[in-house]
Scaffold this motif. Structure first.
Motif, mmCIF file in Angstrom:
data_model
loop_
_atom_site.group_PDB
_atom_site.id
_atom_site.type_symbol
_atom_site.label_atom_id
_atom_site.label_comp_id
_atom_site.label_asym_id
_atom_site.label_seq_id
_atom_site.Cartn_x
_atom_site.Cartn_y
_atom_site.Cartn_z
ATOM 1 N N VAL A 186 0.921 -1.241 -0.110
ATOM 2 C CA VAL A 186 0.090 0.135 -0.124
ATOM 3 C C VAL A 186 1.052 1.337 0.226
ATOM 4 O O VAL A 186 1.854 1.465 0.994
ATOM 5 C CB VAL A 186 -0.844 -0.237 1.155
ATOM 6 C CG1 VAL A 186 -1.767 1.273 1.228
ATOM 7 C CG2 VAL A 186 -1.879 -1.065 1.415
ATOM 8 N N CYS A 187 0.651 1.995 -1.056
ATOM 9 C CA CYS A 187 1.460 3.304 -0.914
ATOM 10 C C CYS A 187 1.300 4.135 -0.022
ATOM 11 O O CYS A 187 -0.025 4.753 0.230
ATOM 12 C CB CYS A 187 1.303 3.945 -2.494
ATOM 13 S SG CYS A 187 2.466 5.338 -2.745
ATOM 14 N N PRO A 188 2.114 4.794 0.753
ATOM 15 C CA PRO A 188 2.093 5.722 1.957
ATOM 16 C C PRO A 188 1.334 7.230 1.333
ATOM 17 O O PRO A 188 0.975 7.861 2.351
ATOM 18 C CB PRO A 188 3.327 5.761 2.736
ATOM 19 C CG PRO A 188 4.209 5.037 1.802
ATOM 20 C CD PRO A 188 3.505 4.262 0.756
ATOM 21 N N ARG B 15 -0.940 7.976 -1.171
ATOM 22 C CA ARG B 15 -2.532 7.924 -1.183
ATOM 23 C C ARG B 15 -3.438 6.546 -1.318
ATOM 24 O O ARG B 15 -4.418 6.455 -1.570
ATOM 25 C CB ARG B 15 -2.765 8.502 -2.645
ATOM 26 C CG ARG B 15 -2.345 10.050 -2.861
ATOM 27 C CD ARG B 15 -3.577 11.129 -2.098
ATOM 28 N NE ARG B 15 -3.482 12.461 -2.508
ATOM 29 C CZ ARG B 15 -2.102 13.105 -2.418
ATOM 30 N NH1 ARG B 15 -1.347 12.791 -1.199
ATOM 31 N NH2 ARG B 15 -2.239 14.428 -2.843
ATOM 32 N N GLY B 16 -2.285 5.718 -1.019
ATOM 33 C CA GLY B 16 -3.056 4.387 -0.539
ATOM 34 C C GLY B 16 -3.152 3.693 -1.951
ATOM 35 O O GLY B 16 -3.948 2.399 -1.763
ATOM 36 N N MET B 17 -2.409 3.878 -3.079
ATOM 37 C CA MET B 17 -2.519 3.030 -4.193
ATOM 38 C C MET B 17 -1.794 1.695 -3.988
ATOM 39 O O MET B 17 -0.824 1.515 -3.001
ATOM 40 C CB MET B 17 -1.856 3.656 -5.430
ATOM 41 C CG MET B 17 -1.513 2.884 -6.735
ATOM 42 S SD MET B 17 -3.223 2.279 -7.344
ATOM 43 C CE MET B 17 -2.766 1.077 -8.603
ATOM 44 N N LYS C 236 7.985 0.855 -7.954
ATOM 45 C CA LYS C 236 7.310 2.126 -8.326
ATOM 46 C C LYS C 236 5.991 2.262 -8.411
ATOM 47 O O LYS C 236 5.293 1.375 -9.224
ATOM 48 C CB LYS C 236 7.955 2.761 -9.640
ATOM 49 C CG LYS C 236 7.918 4.246 -9.663
ATOM 50 C CD LYS C 236 8.883 4.688 -10.886
ATOM 51 C CE LYS C 236 8.254 5.899 -11.670
ATOM 52 N NZ LYS C 236 9.125 6.097 -12.792
ATOM 53 N N CYS C 237 5.411 3.281 -7.548
ATOM 54 C CA CYS C 237 3.944 3.401 -7.661
ATOM 55 C C CYS C 237 3.399 3.976 -8.840
ATOM 56 O O CYS C 237 3.967 4.937 -9.199
ATOM 57 C CB CYS C 237 3.267 3.940 -6.319
ATOM 58 S SG CYS C 237 1.486 4.592 -6.450
ATOM 59 N N ILE C 238 2.588 3.428 -9.718
ATOM 60 C CA ILE C 238 2.241 3.931 -10.860
ATOM 61 C C ILE C 238 1.266 5.313 -10.776
ATOM 62 O O ILE C 238 1.201 6.029 -11.835
ATOM 63 C CB ILE C 238 1.222 2.973 -11.513
ATOM 64 C CG1 ILE C 238 -0.039 2.583 -11.124
ATOM 65 C CG2 ILE C 238 1.916 1.725 -12.114
ATOM 66 C CD1 ILE C 238 -1.204 1.888 -11.892
ATOM 67 N N TYR C 239 0.769 5.518 -9.482
ATOM 68 C CA TYR C 239 0.071 6.875 -9.475
ATOM 69 C C TYR C 239 0.682 8.158 -9.468
ATOM 70 O O TYR C 239 0.415 8.883 -10.654
ATOM 71 C CB TYR C 239 -0.895 6.824 -8.083
ATOM 72 C CG TYR C 239 -2.003 7.716 -8.031
ATOM 73 C CD1 TYR C 239 -2.599 8.534 -9.131
ATOM 74 C CD2 TYR C 239 -2.934 7.625 -6.906
ATOM 75 C CE1 TYR C 239 -3.254 9.395 -8.897
ATOM 76 C CE2 TYR C 239 -3.931 8.422 -6.536
ATOM 77 C CZ TYR C 239 -4.163 9.236 -7.610
ATOM 78 O OH TYR C 239 -5.388 10.122 -7.774
ATOM 79 N N HIS C 240 1.623 8.371 -8.782
ATOM 80 C CA HIS C 240 2.483 9.639 -8.801
ATOM 81 C C HIS C 240 3.852 9.432 -8.690
ATOM 82 O O HIS C 240 4.896 10.033 -8.717
ATOM 83 C CB HIS C 240 2.424 10.361 -7.515
ATOM 84 C CG HIS C 240 0.900 10.742 -7.337
ATOM 85 N ND1 HIS C 240 -0.070 10.210 -6.232
ATOM 86 C CD2 HIS C 240 0.020 11.766 -7.713
ATOM 87 C CE1 HIS C 240 -1.325 10.557 -6.551
ATOM 88 N NE2 HIS C 240 -1.156 11.499 -7.276
ATOM 89 N N GLY C 241 4.429 7.847 -8.501
ATOM 90 C CA GLY C 241 5.724 7.584 -8.839
ATOM 91 C C GLY C 241 6.470 7.418 -7.777
ATOM 92 O O GLY C 241 7.819 7.342 -7.825
ATOM 93 N N TRP C 242 6.172 7.507 -6.337
ATOM 94 C CA TRP C 242 6.965 7.299 -5.258
ATOM 95 C C TRP C 242 7.512 5.690 -5.409
ATOM 96 O O TRP C 242 6.900 4.760 -6.214
ATOM 97 C CB TRP C 242 6.108 7.213 -3.971
ATOM 98 C CG TRP C 242 5.455 8.615 -3.654
ATOM 99 C CD1 TRP C 242 5.793 9.511 -4.295
ATOM 100 C CD2 TRP C 242 5.439 8.996 -2.210
ATOM 101 N NE1 TRP C 242 5.116 10.874 -3.607
ATOM 102 C CE2 TRP C 242 5.037 10.346 -2.194
ATOM 103 C CE3 TRP C 242 5.222 8.431 -1.180
ATOM 104 C CZ2 TRP C 242 4.788 11.169 -1.065
ATOM 105 C CZ3 TRP C 242 4.980 9.092 0.160
ATOM 106 C CH2 TRP C 242 4.787 10.564 -0.159
ATOM 107 N N ALA C 243 8.849 5.787 -4.702
ATOM 108 C CA ALA C 243 9.454 4.402 -5.381
ATOM 109 C C ALA C 243 10.133 3.733 -3.962
ATOM 110 O O ALA C 243 10.550 4.632 -2.781
ATOM 111 C CB ALA C 243 10.590 4.731 -6.280
#
Ligand code: FES
Length: 454
Positions: free
Chosen positions: A80-82, A84-86, A100-107
């Motif tokens: 779970v991405c910290p 936005r929760g993607m 890498k999260c596809i929503y905003h790219g946090w890695a």
């Protein structure tokens, strides 16, 4: 419906109220109190042999990334991405050093550590929280015979404490060889419209259903028992020793004597431990591998392996193991080694995950045969599990009925025997025809966890 949680498992009469198999509120509690507190099966380390390898699995209702980091350790991170929760990883498996999260790219690294965010300076103006606080939550991980277990209960019992006395028996399956086990291919998976407990409590060594639900095993082809003391009579297989656990684990230990006699023509009572191993090696082992057993197991464990070895059973809450001997057309026996997990996917749905295992040392020809026959019997289109997965949805549906949900499951088949004379193993041990004790202990531990103070 007003029934208190503490009354779902009725200890004095050994009954369980059926709504436990369907109620959404109970399901939500289970995700915290059962799946948030116990050690859960996630796979085998041979699925992620190299740095960056990962598989995506579930711990209860949470998706997790199981990844091998650069230091060689296996990490289990909440998927779970910290930001936005993607969901960070949206695939089943792969290899990467950067998730890498596809929503905003946090890695994130395979260890779950936060690497960075795109246009961090421009966006955050130095207001970003410290990197250490942005990593993915980590589960506690252990490897047992290479099998990956993890728990969210960071301060709770160790895996060894969780297994308790049952570990002595499980070691004869999972900790018995030099190189250990490996998985043969990715696990097979299919969805069953049933509550996970319908399958979970059955995996706590329900031998009884074999007589009826799997009756064909005594009637068809190689499996026929007609030349083995009575047509289609599976009841001799239901005599043996059953091991219960205060933590809900269960083992059905089935007499090997008849099989050894059939294969060797010799009276097992007159054979030494080594002669019995030679006559019928444990599932998945060749005769050349037998010396490994003596290196890893005690004399007492070997005695159990050649007389009443654990062949089916479960690890609480949702794991079934099968180390079984399957008759072949040429009169020989092929051993199969399997693990199943019944992953909850809502109050009335589970995902059936089936790992086929083999000893790493075993010849490729044996591994190929084990994989083929495992798929034939236990896979997505197999012959055995399709019997079981026919009953679990009916039980779940019945537990939704206005009247049915108030009915109770009965566990009154009680052992009055105790362990056989001279039985060398520890734990709650009983001999005789299969009973309800192992499953009742399963429910007692479920009850203990569900009613535990937070
Ligand atoms: Fe993952 Fe925004 S939700 S980067």
């Amino acid at each position: 419906d007003g029934t208190p949680l503490s009354d779902l498992v009725r200890v004095p009469t050994r009954e369980v109220q059926m709504r436990a198999l369907s109620d959404p509120e109970i399901y939500q509690l289970e995700m915290d109190r059962v799946f948030g507190k116990t050690w859960l099966l996630l796979g085998h380390e041979s699925e992620v042999p190299n740095s960056g390898d990962f598989v995506v699995r579930d711990m209860g209702s949470d998706s997790v990334i199981v990844a091998r980091a650069k230091d060689g350790n296996i990490h289990v991170s909440l998927n779970v991405c910290p930001h936005r929760g993607m969901r960070i990883s949206t695939v089943d498996a792969g290899n990467t050093q950067i998730h890498k999260c596809i929503y905003h790219g946090w890695a994130f690294k395979p260890s779950g550590e936060f690497i960075g965010a795109p246009v961090e300076k421009e966006c955050m103006h130095g207001k970003m929280m410290p990197k250490e606080e942005l990593g993915l939550p980590q589960a506690r991980v252990t490897l047992y015979g290479g099998i990956i277990f993890a728990t969210w209960d960071l301060e709770g019992p160790s895996f060894e404490e969780f297994l308790g006395d049952a570990k002595w028996y499980f070691d004869t399956l999972f900790e018995r060889s030099d190189k250990g086990l490996e998985v043969l291919g990715p696990p097979q998976r299919f969805i069953v419209r049933a509550n996970w407990k319908a399958a979970g409590e059955q995996s706590a060594a329900d031998g009884y259903h074999t007589l009826t639900l799997h009756r064909w095993l005594g009637e068809v082809g190689n499996y026929s028992k007609s030349g083995d003391g009575g047509s289609a009579d599976l009841s001799p297989e239901m005599y043996g020793v059953e091991v219960s656990s205060p933590h809900g684990h269960a083992l059905r230990c089935i007499d090997l004597g008849r099989k050894i006699k059939k294969l060797s023509g010799l009276d097992p009572a007159e054979l030494t431990v080594d002669q019995k191993l030679e006559a019928l090696p444990p599932p998945g082992m060749t005769r050349e591998m037998l010396p490994q057993l003596r290196k890893h197991l005690s004399e007492e464990q070997l005695e159990v392996m050649v007389s009443m070895p654990p062949q089916v059973g479960g690890i609480f809450p949702n794991v079934l193991f099968a180390f079984v001997y399957i008759p072949q057309a040429d009169g020989s026996v092929l051993g199969l080694t399997l693990l199943h997990a019944y992953v909850p996917k809502g109050p009335d749905q589970l995902e059936f995950v089936n790992w086929v295992l083999a000893e790493k040392d075993a010849p490729q020809e044996l591994k190929d045969r084990m994989l083929m026959q495992s798929i034939q019997l236990f896979g997505t289109s197999g012959m055995v599990e399709q019997d079981d997965s026919d009953t679990w949805p009916h039980m779940t549906l019945a537990a939704k009925g206005a009247r049915g949900r108030r009915s109770t499951l009965k566990y009154q088949a009680v052992y009055e025997t105790g362990a056989p004379a001279g039985w060398p193993g520890p734990g709650i041990v009983n001999e005789g025809f299969t009973k309800d004790d192992t499953q009742w202990h399963w429910w007692l531990y479920w009850n203990e966890l569900m009613n535990a103070k937070a």
